[in-house]
Design an enzyme around this catalytic site. Structure first.
Site, PDB file in Angstrom:
ATOM      1  N   ARG A 113       0.816  -1.210   0.000  1.00 36.00           N
ATOM      2  CA  ARG A 113       0.000   0.000   0.000  1.00 36.00           C
ATOM      3  C   ARG A 113       0.858   1.274   0.000  1.00 36.00           C
ATOM      4  O   ARG A 113       0.463   2.299  -0.541  1.00 36.00           O
ATOM      5  CB  ARG A 113      -0.925  -0.004   1.215  1.00 36.00           C
ATOM      6  CG  ARG A 113      -2.034  -1.046   1.134  1.00 36.00           C
ATOM      7  CD  ARG A 113      -3.038  -0.682   0.035  1.00 36.00           C
ATOM      8  NE  ARG A 113      -4.119  -1.634  -0.039  1.00 36.00           N
ATOM      9  CZ  ARG A 113      -5.210  -1.612   0.715  1.00 36.00           C
ATOM     10  NH1 ARG A 113      -5.337  -0.676   1.631  1.00 36.00           N
ATOM     11  NH2 ARG A 113      -6.152  -2.512   0.566  1.00 36.00           N
ATOM     12  N   ASP A 165     -15.508  11.748   6.186  1.00 36.29           N
ATOM     13  CA  ASP A 165     -14.602  10.612   6.065  1.00 36.29           C
ATOM     14  C   ASP A 165     -13.185  11.136   6.266  1.00 36.29           C
ATOM     15  O   ASP A 165     -12.925  12.333   6.089  1.00 36.29           O
ATOM     16  CB  ASP A 165     -14.736   9.933   4.703  1.00 36.29           C
ATOM     17  CG  ASP A 165     -14.258   8.486   4.731  1.00 36.29           C
ATOM     18  OD1 ASP A 165     -15.092   7.580   4.889  1.00 36.29           O
ATOM     19  OD2 ASP A 165     -13.035   8.268   4.620  1.00 36.29           O
TER      20      ASP A 165
END
Length: 287
Positions: free
Chosen positions: A49, A153
């Site tokens: 990632r 978010d």
């Protein structure tokens, strides 16, 4: 938030190996800054990632990369790391029992056009807040005047998608067919659906880190905070639920994910049914 990836090994073969001590540093940092509880066994996934950021900055080690993130006063490096480590999965009409409860038990307490404030606290790419707007509009004879939805978010990447309010037609498949009237078909070049302006306009998007103190003083009649606490440890969950409870009007509702439970978490809310809790500080609603 953190799921498996099919990233080919060649995509990060030029990235230095993630040492155990560096993984521990990243675990500690991720937990302290945005509550992500990385477990042992996620080393390869974390390396994959973060590979793009490592290559772009030409960092010689993950320690050097993490130091860059911590020292970047602009916050851009931290945002990039958050976007890389978090995966947001959602869908329209997710966990239908919540929308059925909203329609049957909550919305009858509000006359069409009256003030109704709802917080979608982990909104991802926007399907949840737009689902809420559609559910209210359906119950209010096609209008959502008076409704205000705060959608938040931690990931700026998913918030950009949410603000566009454009989705593949297939994504509406789980929702009631009657909701299609709240979207307009657009050809680009594949047909997509865009939320109607009156639906999109009731949703305000903000970036918020849920493990930090809530900076605003707004209160809400309903809070959706679903499928995010499963990534937090119990102390972090407890602090978050307490903060959410403080933002509910008397008699307000908190919806959590179906796979989540507040068992073992100290909180001031009353259990209503699985994944639904209510403020115990009074019964009626407050405008």
């Amino acid at each position: 938030m953190l799921r498996s990836t099919n990233t080919p090994a060649s995509a990060f073969s030029d990235v230095p190996k993630l040492r155990p001590s560096e993984f521990d540093q990243i675990r500690t940092f991720a937990k302290s800054r945005f509550g992500l509880d990385l477990r042992q066994g996620k080393e390869e996934l974390v390396s994959a990632r973060l590979a793009r950021g490592m290559r772009q900055g030409q960092f010689r080690s993950f320690t050097e990369y993490l130091h860059h993130v911590e020292s970047d006063s602009t916050g851009q490096a931290l945002t990039a790391l958050i976007n890389a480590l978090t995966t947001n999965h959602t869908s329209f009409y997710r966990e239908p029992h919540h929308f059925e409860f909203l329609d049957r038990e909550v919305l009858p307490q509000f006359r069409p056009g009256s003030d109704l404030r709802i917080w979608s606290a982990a909104c991802s790419t926007g399907e949840e807040p737009y689902s809420i707007a559609c559910a209210v509009a359906q119950a209010w004879n096609g209008s959502c005047r008076g409704l205000r939805i705060l959608a938040t978010d931690i990931s700026t990447k998913v918030l950009d998608v949410a603000r566009a309010a454009v989705y593949p037609e297939i994504s509406l498949a789980p929702a009631p067919k009657s909701w299609l009237k709240f979207f307009t078909r657009v050809q680009r070049p594949e047909p997509v659906l865009r939320a109607r302006p009156d639906i999109a306009s009731v949703v305000e998007f903000k970036q918020i880190n849920l493990i930090e103190p809530i900076a605003f003083q707004d209160r809400f009649h309903v809070i959706f905070c679903r499928n995010v606490m499963i990534y937090f440890d119990k102390p972090t969950q407890e602090r978050l639920v307490q903060r959410l409870a403080e933002r509910l009007y008397p008699g307000g509702y908190l919806f959590v994910g179906h796979s989540e439970s507040l068992a073992g978490v100290s909180h001031p809310l009353s259990y209503i049914r699985p994944a639904v809790y209510r403020s115990s500080a009074g019964k009626g609603r407050s405008a």
